[in-house]
Design a protein around this motif. Sequence first.
Motif, PDB file in Angstrom:
ATOM      1  N   VAL A 121      -1.862   4.123  -5.032  1.00  0.00           N
ATOM      2  CA  VAL A 121      -0.847   5.121  -4.702  1.00  0.00           C
ATOM      3  C   VAL A 121      -1.041   5.615  -3.272  1.00  0.00           C
ATOM      4  O   VAL A 121      -0.075   5.828  -2.542  1.00  0.00           O
ATOM      5  N   GLY A 122      -2.297   5.748  -2.880  1.00  0.00           N
ATOM      6  CA  GLY A 122      -2.584   6.202  -1.529  1.00  0.00           C
ATOM      7  C   GLY A 122      -2.066   5.253  -0.453  1.00  0.00           C
ATOM      8  O   GLY A 122      -1.820   5.651   0.678  1.00  0.00           O
ATOM      9  N   THR A 149       3.078   1.420   3.388  1.00  0.00           N
ATOM     10  CA  THR A 149       3.802   0.207   2.993  1.00  0.00           C
ATOM     11  C   THR A 149       5.279   0.525   2.858  1.00  0.00           C
ATOM     12  O   THR A 149       5.679   1.683   2.806  1.00  0.00           O
ATOM     13  N   ARG A 150       6.095  -0.516   2.772  1.00  0.00           N
ATOM     14  CA  ARG A 150       7.513  -0.300   2.966  1.00  0.00           C
ATOM     15  C   ARG A 150       8.396  -0.499   1.742  1.00  0.00           C
ATOM     16  O   ARG A 150       9.403   0.173   1.584  1.00  0.00           O
ATOM     17  N   ALA A 160       0.923  13.186   5.633  1.00  0.00           N
ATOM     18  CA  ALA A 160       0.201  11.960   5.284  1.00  0.00           C
ATOM     19  C   ALA A 160       0.595  10.832   6.226  1.00  0.00           C
ATOM     20  O   ALA A 160      -0.245  10.077   6.703  1.00  0.00           O
ATOM     21  N   GLN A 212       4.377  14.737   2.553  1.00  0.00           N
ATOM     22  CA  GLN A 212       4.333  13.290   2.765  1.00  0.00           C
ATOM     23  C   GLN A 212       4.413  12.952   4.251  1.00  0.00           C
ATOM     24  O   GLN A 212       3.950  11.914   4.684  1.00  0.00           O
ATOM     25  N   HIS A 268       0.724   4.005  -0.443  1.00  0.00           N
ATOM     26  CA  HIS A 268       2.169   4.141  -0.428  1.00  0.00           C
ATOM     27  C   HIS A 268       2.736   4.412   0.955  1.00  0.00           C
ATOM     28  O   HIS A 268       3.711   3.805   1.382  1.00  0.00           O
ATOM     29  N   VAL A 269       2.077   5.332   1.634  1.00  0.00           N
ATOM     30  CA  VAL A 269       2.619   5.802   2.899  1.00  0.00           C
ATOM     31  C   VAL A 269       2.567   4.716   3.974  1.00  0.00           C
ATOM     32  O   VAL A 269       3.300   4.758   4.941  1.00  0.00           O
ATOM     33  N   THR A 308      -4.714   6.122   2.730  1.00  0.00           N
ATOM     34  CA  THR A 308      -3.565   6.464   3.571  1.00  0.00           C
ATOM     35  C   THR A 308      -3.854   6.189   5.048  1.00  0.00           C
ATOM     36  O   THR A 308      -3.037   6.510   5.906  1.00  0.00           O
TER      37      THR A 308
END
Lengths: 253, 307
Positions: A103-104, A109-110, A78, A75, A106-107, A170
């Motif tokens: 899902v992508g 956003t907070r 990413a 992670q 995700h990295v 991402t």
Amino acid sequence: MSEVLLQADAVAKHFGGVRALRDVTLSIRRGEIYGLIGPNGAGKTTFFNCLTGLYVPDGGGFTFCGAPLVADAPQKAAARGIARTFQNIRLFGNMSALENVMVGRHVRTRAGVFGAMLRTAATRAEEAAIRQRAMELLHYVDIAERADDLAKNLSYGDQRRLEIARALATEPQLLCLDEPAAGMNATETAELRELIAGIRADGTTVLLIEHDVKLVMGLCDRVAVLDYGALVIEDVPAVVQKDQRVIEAYLGA
Amino acid sequence: MDIFLQQLINGLVQGSIYALVALGYTMVYGIMGLINFAHGEVVMIGTLLAISVAGGLLQAGWPVALAGPAGLAAAVLGCMALGWGLERVAYRPLRNAPRLTPLITAIGMSIVLQNLAMMVWGRNYLGFPALLPKAGFEVAGAHFTAVQVVIVVVSAATMAGLLALVYRTKLGMAMRATAQSPAVARLMGVDVDRVIAAAFVIGSALGALAGVMVGSYYEIAHYQMGFMLGLKAFTAAVLGGIGNLGGAMAGGVLLGIIEALGAGYIGDLTGGFLGSHYQDIFAFVVLIGVLMFKPSGLFGEKTGERA
């Protein structure tokens, strides 16, 4: 010459007695499409796995954007800006195409556990933004009309596209594609080629593992050849194509 | 006929509680393939925390309308912390161990928690303070109480909330992605450790809620109460298809109803040889039956959607 985005320094990886990577040193420049080719078992996917943190190299390392890449957790790779697709498609089959891309996000956003439970305004706004961006990416890879279908029900070519959209979600600086044309027919490959060229034109550097030599030679700015885990040559396609060692590696002479 | 209706209502109430607890088992199993046998003990500790806090406040002269919510909040927050701590201390270090190791650890944690609870709250049965009105209703010959209505309504609302969380939010999406492939989820930037911790925390919160309901319903609690409740809820999760959220809910309600009807009719069926205190056997007949004939449960597919 333009700036180096990724520098691999003497990267080594072995599995028991098998030396999958032997001190591979290469450099990828920002904005190029870089091809990584070689016969089956040459170490291409192992190189990807080391780069994306799935494996920890036994020697050497990577420098990414001028800072060492500590490849201890995927992670983190990413978050640093490296995304990938898989040779054998690995989507979240029981989620919709749109959700796969979300899902992508995700990295980037907070909102965390408590935001999700308390449904704060910030969380809701963020989730709306995620959904919107994911939808844009589905349009970008041209499968927007399949957004609500489960990923496992998509056609093979569309699944490949979805993997690329998920990786792009991402916001990578470096997009690593592991045999994206595998199993595609000529039309699909031509469309894929356009897509990859478009991704580069939009500012993302692309690292491409591919068996389709025609695709690689036509699309890539520079190509590296691996054989038995070692780098044979790294140069522009015209030079690589004529190199005697490459011809031998492929013909097994 | 009125026995049937009566037992159906009793079963629905008991089943709602099973369903809430079963969700804790199934979420954790869905995401990491672990059966957290300590979950029943988390429920027990939630009940006892509520007794201490709500009971203490009532004694200090607080009105029920404040002491009740305070007790519930203490139970939920305490259990969330406990669930988080369990995962952090007992299971995370074993993330890459063979599957049997965390399972044995779970049983060990269950014993540890039971004994800790015994040391804190003693060996005796404790009375659960009356937090809900005792009013009763009569409909079509069946009797039910306000407590029962609250249990069913709150359970249903909570489960709807959980489904919204799992299917509509970013966290839920990360949970489903992790359930399907932790390695790929990680590559997409999902912090799998946090997702697993969240599953424990949320499951424990549901368990605490169930614990307060059990306490309100039976008006009594005990440090060993989590064992049987946990086993029953585990059975409910298996019945619905472990790893499947909807399955855990349906399995819980179904198991409650099977048990209640079984208890209501077992006397008639065996000519008075077995009485209603044999109701526990029904859950385990169901468990054995499911494991023998449909191990994937009612709603589980072999490669089914998990969590």
